[in-house]
Design an enzyme around this catalytic site. Structure first.
Site, PDB file in Angstrom:
ATOM      1  N   TYR A  79      -7.222  -8.392   7.522  1.00  0.00           N
ATOM      2  CA  TYR A  79      -8.332  -7.754   6.801  1.00  0.00           C
ATOM      3  C   TYR A  79      -9.550  -8.685   6.786  1.00  0.00           C
ATOM      4  O   TYR A  79      -9.511  -9.769   7.384  1.00  0.00           O
ATOM      5  CB  TYR A  79      -7.865  -7.327   5.397  1.00  0.00           C
ATOM      6  CG  TYR A  79      -6.767  -6.282   5.467  1.00  0.00           C
ATOM      7  CD1 TYR A  79      -7.039  -4.993   5.944  1.00  0.00           C
ATOM      8  CD2 TYR A  79      -5.451  -6.585   5.140  1.00  0.00           C
ATOM      9  CE1 TYR A  79      -6.029  -4.028   6.054  1.00  0.00           C
ATOM     10  CE2 TYR A  79      -4.430  -5.629   5.248  1.00  0.00           C
ATOM     11  CZ  TYR A  79      -4.733  -4.358   5.707  1.00  0.00           C
ATOM     12  OH  TYR A  79      -3.735  -3.417   5.827  1.00  0.00           O
TER      13      TYR A  79
ATOM     14  N   THR B 230       0.846  -1.185   0.000  1.00  0.00           N
ATOM     15  CA  THR B 230       0.000   0.000   0.000  1.00  0.00           C
ATOM     16  C   THR B 230       0.886   1.240   0.000  1.00  0.00           C
ATOM     17  O   THR B 230       1.762   1.371   0.848  1.00  0.00           O
ATOM     18  CB  THR B 230      -0.895  -0.027   1.263  1.00  0.00           C
ATOM     19  OG1 THR B 230      -1.787  -1.125   1.118  1.00  0.00           O
ATOM     20  CG2 THR B 230      -1.667   1.251   1.436  1.00  0.00           C
TER      21      THR B 230
ATOM     22  N   HIS C 117      -7.025 -10.998  -1.161  1.00  0.00           N
ATOM     23  CA  HIS C 117      -6.295 -10.742   0.093  1.00  0.00           C
ATOM     24  C   HIS C 117      -6.994 -11.470   1.233  1.00  0.00           C
ATOM     25  O   HIS C 117      -8.012 -11.020   1.744  1.00  0.00           O
ATOM     26  CB  HIS C 117      -6.227  -9.239   0.356  1.00  0.00           C
ATOM     27  CG  HIS C 117      -5.124  -8.839   1.302  1.00  0.00           C
ATOM     28  ND1 HIS C 117      -4.532  -9.729   2.170  1.00  0.00           N
ATOM     29  CD2 HIS C 117      -4.488  -7.660   1.501  1.00  0.00           C
ATOM     30  CE1 HIS C 117      -3.584  -9.097   2.855  1.00  0.00           C
ATOM     31  NE2 HIS C 117      -3.544  -7.844   2.470  1.00  0.00           N
TER      32      HIS C 117
HETATM   33  C1  LIG Z   1       4.701   0.085   3.015  1.00  0.00           C
HETATM   34  C2  LIG Z   1       4.113  -1.283   3.072  1.00  0.00           C
HETATM   35  C3  LIG Z   1       2.816  -1.503   2.603  1.00  0.00           C
HETATM   36  C4  LIG Z   1       2.241  -2.774   2.618  1.00  0.00           C
HETATM   37  N1  LIG Z   1       1.001  -2.978   2.077  1.00  0.00           N
HETATM   38  C5  LIG Z   1       0.531  -4.237   1.902  1.00  0.00           C
HETATM   39  C6  LIG Z   1      -0.648  -4.489   1.133  1.00  0.00           C
HETATM   40  O1  LIG Z   1      -1.281  -3.583   0.570  1.00  0.00           O
HETATM   41  N2  LIG Z   1      -1.061  -5.769   1.016  1.00  0.00           N
HETATM   42  C7  LIG Z   1      -0.398  -6.817   1.599  1.00  0.00           C
HETATM   43  O2  LIG Z   1      -0.824  -7.961   1.477  1.00  0.00           O
HETATM   44  N3  LIG Z   1       0.738  -6.601   2.307  1.00  0.00           N
HETATM   45  C8  LIG Z   1       1.231  -5.350   2.449  1.00  0.00           C
HETATM   46  N4  LIG Z   1       2.432  -5.145   3.093  1.00  0.00           N
HETATM   47  C9  LIG Z   1       3.206  -6.305   3.568  1.00  0.00           C
HETATM   48  C10 LIG Z   1       4.251  -6.716   2.518  1.00  0.00           C
HETATM   49  O3  LIG Z   1       3.626  -7.261   1.372  1.00  0.00           O
HETATM   50  C11 LIG Z   1       5.213  -7.764   3.087  1.00  0.00           C
HETATM   51  O4  LIG Z   1       4.465  -8.843   3.548  1.00  0.00           O
HETATM   52  C12 LIG Z   1       6.090  -7.226   4.218  1.00  0.00           C
HETATM   53  O5  LIG Z   1       6.724  -6.011   3.860  1.00  0.00           O
HETATM   54  C13 LIG Z   1       7.150  -8.256   4.611  1.00  0.00           C
HETATM   55  O6  LIG Z   1       7.966  -8.559   3.500  1.00  0.00           O
HETATM   56  P1  LIG Z   1       9.484  -8.011   3.411  1.00  0.00           P
HETATM   57  O7  LIG Z   1      10.215  -8.585   4.594  1.00  0.00           O
HETATM   58  O8  LIG Z   1      10.014  -8.492   2.098  1.00  0.00           O
HETATM   59  O9  LIG Z   1       9.405  -6.509   3.501  1.00  0.00           O
HETATM   60  C14 LIG Z   1       2.987  -3.863   3.133  1.00  0.00           C
HETATM   61  C15 LIG Z   1       4.289  -3.631   3.613  1.00  0.00           C
HETATM   62  C16 LIG Z   1       4.860  -2.378   3.569  1.00  0.00           C
HETATM   63  C17 LIG Z   1       6.268  -2.185   4.061  1.00  0.00           C
END
Ligand SMILES: Cc1cc2nc3c(=O)[nH]c(=O)nc-3n(C[C@H](O)[C@H](O)[C@H](O)COP(=O)(O)O)c2cc1C
Length: 367
Positions: free
Chosen positions: A181, A25, A176
């Protein structure tokens, strides 16, 4: 690094490597959910940078209760479809696949332009506090429990938005089902106290997932990717675990595996760790073993060697990267050329944008 750079056949699309951008997001749509040119540039950078697929940020699916954040993009009307199309084409022009993440925020919504009311399985407020970073403040308010009519409207919204995604040219949709959610609220015992056929047993708490998958598949046909994201962790409760541990996981993933889904995307805070207590499977291993479907794995996998080990062990097929992709939109290209990666810095990467959007939001709301 051999597996990471091998192609993968995801239904009718060939991913040219195993690097996927995780849904994030970014609160950069217009107030009415219309995607912007800034978003086109944002998604283009990943496709140019060597990611073979991009899963979009969570997209709201109707103009009722689904929106979770102000400035979140939508797929709730024709205007949204028209504005997503050029973004989709930009990503596909680089040979990458783009999948729309369809999201109903449920009780975890903290900003909806269409209503102040929230719906959730039993009207119970999520734990913890809203994310200030996304314009929220204080505890999550209580909500209204969904009637059967609401449940039907939610399913209809998933179906309609999936059809709009197809119209916009997306290669597929990701429902999702994770992170606290609406669908995940149905699965979560303390959020779902319903006495009807959507509450109580695990079977009942999974009902809305299975009905939604079936309805979406029926609407989009067989030539369109339909996946789902699953987690134990929630935005509002990061340490949550399924009460039945690995037994629950077995049941959930077997049920999902028996549907027409094309993949399951699992996310955990550290995808390499046991998910259900000491010496248990990781979430990806459980998903792979019990569903037999293609698995996208996410959670702390910015270190390519760790990601490679996971794929080589056969625990997952594709790796989704969030924060490490934000810091390195060209991460796959960097790894391919032996270049070092930039570490993710929350303040530098996310805060400036959030501050601008927060300011814009205050202006909009005071208009
Ligand atoms: C800024 C931000 C926004 C996110 N928005 C969503 C989202 O819209 N939908 C979702 O399923 N996960 C969302 N996440 C979770 C990420 O998809 C991911 O699961 C999380 O960052 C962990 O992965 P990473 O260790 O590679 O960062 C968001 C994470 C971040 C950092």
């Amino acid at each position: 690094m051999s597996t990471l750079f091998q192609p993968f056949q995801l239904k009718n699309r060939k991913l040219y490597n195993r690097f996927v951008v995780a849904p994030m997001t970014r609160i950069s749509a217009e107030t009415n959910g219309v995607p912007t040119e800034a978003m086109q540039q944002y998604y283009d950078r990943f496709a140019r940078g060597g990611f073979s697929a991009v899963i979009t940020e969570g997209i709201y699916i109707d103009e009722r209760y689904s929106q979770g954040y102000y400035h979140q993009p939508g797929l709730a009307k024709d205007q949204h479809v028209a504005a997503w199309s050029p973004i989709v084409q930009t990503v596909q022009a680089h040979g990458s696949v783009i999948i729309a993440q369809l999201m109903h925020a449920g009780g975890q919504s903290q900003g909806n332009m269409h209503t102040d009311e929230r719906i959730s399985p039993s009207g119970i407020a999520p734990k913890g506090e809203q994310l200030e970073f996304y314009g929220g403040k204080g505890p999550f308010p209580a909500s209204r429990s969904l009637s059967y009519k609401d449940i039907a409207q939610v399913q209809e919204a998933f179906v309609d938005s999936a059809q709009r995604a197809k119209q916009a040219g997306f290669d597929g949709v990701e429902i999702h089902g994770a992170n606290g959610y609406l669908l995940d609220e149905f699965l979560t015992e303390y959020m779902n106290q319903r006495q009807d056929d959507y509450g109580g047993s695990l079977d009942n708490r999974l009902r809305l997932f299975l009905e939604t998958i079936r309805a979406v598949r029926q609407a989009v046909g067989d030539d369109f990717i339909v996946g789902i994201r699953m987690s134990q962790i929630k935005v509002s409760d990061p340490d949550y675990k399924w009460s039945g541990g690995e037994n629950d996981a077995q049941y959930i993933f077997e049920q999902l595996g028996a549907t027409s889904l094309d993949y399951i995307h699992v996310t955990d805070s550290d995808a390499t760790q046991s998910a259900f207590g000491e010496r248990t499977r990781t979430l990806a291993q459980a998903a792979k073993t019990f569903s037999q479907l293609p698995i996208i794995v996410n959670g702390g996998l910015g270190d390519a060697e760790q990601a490679q080990a996971l794929l080589a062990a056969g625990d997952a097929d594709v790796v989704a990267l969030g924060t490490s992709a934000l810091a390195n939109p060209d991460l796959p290209n960097k790894i391919a050329h032996g270049k070092s990666l930039v570490a993710f810095d929350f303040a530098a990467t996310l805060l400036p944008q959030a501050e601008i959007k927060h300011h814009e939001l205050q202006m909009t709301l005071s208009e």
